[in-house]
Design a protein around this motif. Structure first.
Motif, PDB file in Angstrom:
ATOM      1  N   HIS A   1       0.844  -1.192   0.000  1.00 52.19           N
ATOM      2  CA  HIS A   1       0.000   0.000   0.000  1.00 52.19           C
ATOM      3  C   HIS A   1       0.887   1.253   0.000  1.00 52.19           C
ATOM      4  N   ARG A   2       0.230   2.398  -0.203  1.00 50.83           N
ATOM      5  CA  ARG A   2       0.892   3.705  -0.157  1.00 50.83           C
ATOM      6  C   ARG A   2      -0.096   4.700   0.458  1.00 50.83           C
ATOM      7  N   ILE A   3       0.373   5.507   1.434  1.00 48.03           N
ATOM      8  CA  ILE A   3      -0.502   6.430   2.161  1.00 48.03           C
ATOM      9  C   ILE A   3       0.038   7.859   1.990  1.00 48.03           C
ATOM     10  N   ARG A   4      -0.865   8.788   1.649  1.00 48.55           N
ATOM     11  CA  ARG A   4      -0.519  10.206   1.509  1.00 48.55           C
ATOM     12  C   ARG A   4      -1.525  11.037   2.318  1.00 48.55           C
TER      13      ARG A   4
ATOM     14  N   SER B   1       3.659   6.769   3.968  1.00 49.65           N
ATOM     15  CA  SER B   1       4.075   5.367   4.000  1.00 49.65           C
ATOM     16  C   SER B   1       4.056   4.828   2.586  1.00 49.65           C
ATOM     17  N   ASP B   2       5.119   4.127   2.214  1.00 54.12           N
ATOM     18  CA  ASP B   2       5.218   3.584   0.871  1.00 54.12           C
ATOM     19  C   ASP B   2       5.684   2.139   0.954  1.00 54.12           C
ATOM     20  N   ARG B   3       4.733   1.220   0.843  1.00 56.21           N
ATOM     21  CA  ARG B   3       5.040  -0.212   0.822  1.00 56.21           C
ATOM     22  C   ARG B   3       4.516  -0.867  -0.449  1.00 56.21           C
ATOM     23  N   ALA B   4       4.257  -0.051  -1.447  1.00 65.23           N
ATOM     24  CA  ALA B   4       3.672  -0.593  -2.672  1.00 65.23           C
ATOM     25  C   ALA B   4       4.644  -1.493  -3.418  1.00 65.23           C
ATOM     26  N   GLY B   5       5.925  -1.234  -3.266  1.00 67.11           N
ATOM     27  CA  GLY B   5       6.883  -2.020  -4.028  1.00 67.11           C
ATOM     28  C   GLY B   5       7.396  -3.240  -3.312  1.00 67.11           C
ATOM     29  N   GLN B   6       6.970  -3.469  -2.077  1.00 66.96           N
ATOM     30  CA  GLN B   6       7.513  -4.612  -1.357  1.00 66.96           C
ATOM     31  C   GLN B   6       6.840  -5.915  -1.817  1.00 66.96           C
ATOM     32  N   GLU B   7       7.462  -7.012  -1.451  1.00 71.68           N
ATOM     33  CA  GLU B   7       6.956  -8.321  -1.877  1.00 71.68           C
ATOM     34  C   GLU B   7       5.667  -8.649  -1.120  1.00 71.68           C
ATOM     35  N   ARG B   8       4.768  -9.284  -1.815  1.00 72.25           N
ATOM     36  CA  ARG B   8       3.463  -9.595  -1.225  1.00 72.25           C
ATOM     37  C   ARG B   8       3.611 -10.563  -0.060  1.00 72.25           C
ATOM     38  N   HIS B   9       3.026 -10.187   1.047  1.00 72.29           N
ATOM     39  CA  HIS B   9       3.035 -11.030   2.238  1.00 72.29           C
ATOM     40  C   HIS B   9       2.085 -12.216   2.046  1.00 72.29           C
ATOM     41  N   LEU B  10       2.399 -13.294   2.754  1.00 71.28           N
ATOM     42  CA  LEU B  10       1.584 -14.505   2.606  1.00 71.28           C
ATOM     43  C   LEU B  10       0.117 -14.232   2.910  1.00 71.28           C
ATOM     44  N   LEU B  11      -0.160 -13.524   3.994  1.00 74.29           N
ATOM     45  CA  LEU B  11      -1.548 -13.310   4.398  1.00 74.29           C
ATOM     46  C   LEU B  11      -2.193 -12.131   3.686  1.00 74.29           C
ATOM     47  N   SER B  12      -1.421 -11.325   2.974  1.00 77.20           N
ATOM     48  CA  SER B  12      -1.900 -10.237   2.129  1.00 77.20           C
ATOM     49  C   SER B  12      -2.492  -9.086   2.914  1.00 77.20           C
ATOM     50  N   ILE B  13      -3.085  -9.351   4.077  1.00 74.03           N
ATOM     51  CA  ILE B  13      -3.706  -8.309   4.887  1.00 74.03           C
ATOM     52  C   ILE B  13      -2.884  -8.118   6.149  1.00 74.03           C
ATOM     53  N   GLY B  14      -2.552  -6.854   6.454  1.00 77.78           N
ATOM     54  CA  GLY B  14      -1.783  -6.567   7.648  1.00 77.78           C
ATOM     55  C   GLY B  14      -2.327  -5.353   8.358  1.00 77.78           C
ATOM     56  N   THR B  15      -1.460  -4.681   9.111  1.00 82.71           N
ATOM     57  CA  THR B  15      -1.855  -3.495   9.856  1.00 82.71           C
ATOM     58  C   THR B  15      -0.740  -2.470   9.763  1.00 82.71           C
ATOM     59  N   THR B  16      -1.059  -1.222  10.012  1.00 84.77           N
ATOM     60  CA  THR B  16      -0.048  -0.171   9.946  1.00 84.77           C
ATOM     61  C   THR B  16      -0.421   0.956  10.886  1.00 84.77           C
ATOM     62  N   LEU B  17       0.597   1.579  11.460  1.00 82.30           N
ATOM     63  CA  LEU B  17       0.447   2.747  12.323  1.00 82.30           C
ATOM     64  C   LEU B  17       1.310   3.860  11.718  1.00 82.30           C
ATOM     65  N   VAL B  18       0.675   4.976  11.315  1.00 83.30           N
ATOM     66  CA  VAL B  18       1.359   6.068  10.621  1.00 83.30           C
ATOM     67  C   VAL B  18       1.135   7.355  11.404  1.00 83.30           C
TER      68      VAL B  18
ATOM     69  N   VAL C   1     -10.039  21.032   5.469  1.00 82.87           N
ATOM     70  CA  VAL C   1     -10.203  19.591   5.677  1.00 82.87           C
ATOM     71  C   VAL C   1      -8.978  18.869   5.138  1.00 82.87           C
ATOM     72  N   ASP C   2      -8.437  17.949   5.986  1.00 84.63           N
ATOM     73  CA  ASP C   2      -7.300  17.135   5.547  1.00 84.63           C
ATOM     74  C   ASP C   2      -7.791  16.026   4.621  1.00 84.63           C
ATOM     75  N   LEU C   3      -7.030  15.782   3.566  1.00 83.01           N
ATOM     76  CA  LEU C   3      -7.391  14.767   2.584  1.00 83.01           C
ATOM     77  C   LEU C   3      -6.397  13.613   2.682  1.00 83.01           C
ATOM     78  N   LEU C   4      -6.915  12.443   3.080  1.00 77.69           N
ATOM     79  CA  LEU C   4      -6.094  11.248   3.229  1.00 77.69           C
ATOM     80  C   LEU C   4      -6.324  10.350   2.030  1.00 77.69           C
ATOM     81  N   GLU C   5      -5.268   9.946   1.353  1.00 79.44           N
ATOM     82  CA  GLU C   5      -5.351   9.079   0.185  1.00 79.44           C
ATOM     83  C   GLU C   5      -4.566   7.790   0.469  1.00 79.44           C
ATOM     84  N   ILE C   6      -5.241   6.675   0.211  1.00 74.87           N
ATOM     85  CA  ILE C   6      -4.629   5.356   0.460  1.00 74.87           C
ATOM     86  C   ILE C   6      -4.710   4.558  -0.832  1.00 74.87           C
ATOM     87  N   GLU C   7      -3.583   4.144  -1.290  1.00 76.95           N
ATOM     88  CA  GLU C   7      -3.491   3.332  -2.505  1.00 76.95           C
ATOM     89  C   GLU C   7      -3.158   1.900  -2.091  1.00 76.95           C
ATOM     90  N   VAL C   8      -4.000   0.938  -2.515  1.00 72.53           N
ATOM     91  CA  VAL C   8      -3.819  -0.470  -2.110  1.00 72.53           C
ATOM     92  C   VAL C   8      -3.768  -1.345  -3.346  1.00 72.53           C
TER      93      VAL C   8
END
Length: 625
Positions: free
Chosen positions: A91-94, A101-118, A130-137
């Protein structure tokens, strides 16, 4: 501690640290509304979090963009953070265009779904809008989507939802670690008792399943890329195959069709799955293979329900209930894996596997406790048997001692008589024959006495030989049908000459009875009873007969008109009680035939022996066969 109470404690402890109104921390917030579009699309669509692509008929393909409008921050200096419990591992978070956070280029994890604290730095936030949060998955897996967003001060996040989430994961890991320890103990026990095939199969499958469950909660894959997916797939397949073999061994049923499915189907799934996963089609392999695995578990469950062992209905239902829980969890996890449930869902198998391990461990513990109690009972019974046999041995030693004393007494008398008669004979021959006729008559009398004494000695020695022959056969009698009339006729013929010489009548009543007895022991009893009766009776006679004793027994009776005996002889024969009567008592005890004595001093004795009788119906069946 509940989050609300935790927040109150934090607020009270923090207090008014700064005089500025911006120092008041923001409360925790959950963002449930967002906008979504695929990469390359122009139109944004409103969605509700948690969002699952498959549940709203969105193909899990390509890259998805989420846009969340955060309310304007009223505390520019607050240390805010964003925590997402369920987010694709790539994913990638702006925030307002700033990359957080930029994890879009990392290798796919076995479980595919995880968690993140930013962290949301103040420099990236707007002060007047208003703050605009963009999440690319990444959406190239069945469970593509996004979970609920938690926004607030970082310390409150860490003490609230993040802490709760970590404790839940830790609890599941500890439960499965404990189940792994139990499974390892089962394998060690199976190494000692290799014939317990069910124990070995269950211990191995439980160990593999619980280790796999713990790996579900690892932050990184144990091995990189497709090899990790292949490893977990083969572990899943192996646990299902082991479950089937465990059920076959546990219920002691061959189940050839299930065995064929486990061997052939398991081998085919392993080969096809290896090829597909290495080719990059892991999701397709799981979607096709898992229904077959569910069928294997269903078949094993049906076999367990039909043939589950156990002393009670509750015990027979325990293992099927545990397997049913694993099956339900497996079906749920299949639906979750294929994206048919919400992304905020979780795997159920890590909870179901420790449950069935606990059920089987409880049954195993019950078996161990029962085995220990059975061992204690067997030990006590063995001690009682040893004590009983020791008492019997002591009694036998005492009886042998009494018997040897009685035999020595009986043998000493004729030996003394022989020695005295021999001295008289030598003295007579040394004297000068004054009257030859009288000397010859004296020699004839002494020779007759010597002959009779020698016969007595021979009878005693025959008795000892008979006793040795009886004991040489062992202590176990050999019962068989024995017709009494031929035996009575043989014994009477042997004793009739002695009875006639003593002027006695030996009467034998004819009988058609057939008894169940040891033929040799019964013959020794009759010979000694009749022989002793003839030798010790001076006048009158001896009667041998058979009388009915109930419906299934007969009483063999020997009656004489001799001097009589003390009835206490049956319990403790004193020295001088007679070697023949000692043989009678020992033979009767070996056959476990009740022997009784009725005697009147000066008028005679009556011995009786109770024996089981062969019924006419059984006799006719034995004759026809």
């Amino acid at each position: 501690m509940p989050p609300a109470l935790l927040l109150l404690v934090v607020v009270l402890l923090a207090g008014p640290a700064r005089s500025a109104p911006l120092a008041t921390p923001l409360p925790l917030q959950q963002q449930l509304q967002a906008e979504f579009r695929k990469e390359g699309e122009a139109r944004w669509r409103p969605v509700t979090l948690p969002d699952s692509w498959r549940r709203r008929d969105e193909l899990p393909r390509g890259t998805g963009l989420y846009r969340i409008r955060l309310p304007a921050s009223t505390s520019a200096g607050a240390d805010l953070a964003l925590w997402i419990e369920h987010i694709p591992s790539r994913h990638r978070i702006r925030l307002n265009g700033h990359l957080l956070s930029d994890r879009a280029g990392q290798e796919r994890h076995l479980l595919s779904i995880g968690t993140t604290l930013v962290r949301l730095p103040p420099s990236a936030r707007r002060q007047d809008g208003v703050d605009l949060l963009e999440i690319e998955v990444a959406g190239d897996f069945p469970r593509a989507g996004l979970g609920v967003l938690h926004i607030g001060p970082e310390d409150l996040l860490l003490r609230g939802p993040v802490w709760s989430w970590q404790q839940q994961r830790l609890a599941v890991q500890l439960i499965n670690a404990a189940a792994s320890g139990i499974a390892l103990f089962m394998l060690l026990l199976w190494a000692v008792r290799r014939n317990e095939r069910a124990l070995g199969c269950f211990g191995l499958l439980a160990l593999l399943a619980t280790l796999r469950n713990q790996a579900y909660f690892s932050i990184a894959s144990p091995v990189p890329g497709p090899l990790s997916s292949l490893l977990f797939y083969l572990l899943q397949l192996l646990t299902v195959v082991l479950l089937g073999h465990f059920v076959r061994a546990h219920v002691q049923q061959e189940a050839p069709r299930l065995r064929w499915l486990l061997q052939v189907g398991g081998g085919a799934l392993a080969l096809a799955g290896t090829i597909g996963i290495l080719a990059g089609q892991s999701d397709a392999v799981r979607q096709l293979a898992y229904p077959v695995l569910i069928v294997m578990v269903l078949w094993s469950l049906a076999l367990m329900v039909r043939h589950a062992p156990g002393a009670s209905t509750f015990q027979r239902a325990l293992m099927p209930a545990g397997m049913l829980a694993v099956l339900v969890a497996g079906v749920h996890d299949y639906l979750y894996q294929t994206g048919h449930t919400t992304v905020s869902d979780a795997y159920w198998t890590p909870f179901a596997v420790p449950l069935i391990v606990a059920v089987f461990a409880a049954q195993l513990l019950s078996r161990l406790a029962e085995g220990l109690m059975r061992g204690d009972r067997d030990r006590l019974e063995l001690e009682r048997q040893v004590a009983r046999r020791t008492a019997e041995l002591n009694e036998a030693v005492q009886a042998r001692s009494r018997f040897i004393a009685s035999a020595s007494h009986d043998l000493r008398q004729p030996m003394s008589a022989l020695r005295m008669l021999a001295e008289l004979l030598h003295q007579t021959l040394r004297e000068q024959p004054v009257a030859p006729a009288r000397t010859g008559q004296r020699i004839t009398e002494l020779a007759g006495q010597i002959d009779r004494t020698s016969q007595t000695m021979a009878s005693l020695l025959d008795g000892l030989l008979d006793l040795s022959r009886i004991e040489g056969r062992g202590q176990q009698p050999r019962p068989a049908p024995v017709p009494l009339q031929p035996l009575l006729r043989t014994v009477a013929a042997d004793c009739d000459a002695l009875a006639m010489a003593r002027g006695l009548r030996l009467i034998v009543r004819p009988t058609p009875a057939v008894v169940i007895a040891d033929a040799l022991l019964l013959e020794q009893i009759l010979r000694n009873l009749v022989g002793n009766a003839v030798q010790n009776t001076l006048n009158g006679g001896v009667l041998v007969g058979v009388r009915p004793h109930g419906r299934t027994q007969v009483r063999l009776v020997v009656i004489d008109t001799g001097p009589g005996l003390d009835p206490a002889w049956l319990d403790d024969a004193p020295p001088g009680g007679g070697l023949g009567l000692g043989i009678v008592r020992r033979c009767a005890r070996l056959m476990q035939a009740p022997l009784s004595l009725r005697s009147t001093p000066g008028r005679g004795s009556s011995f009786s022996l109770v024996l089981p009788r062969l019924t006419p119906a059984a006799l006719s069946r034995a004759s026809s066969s």
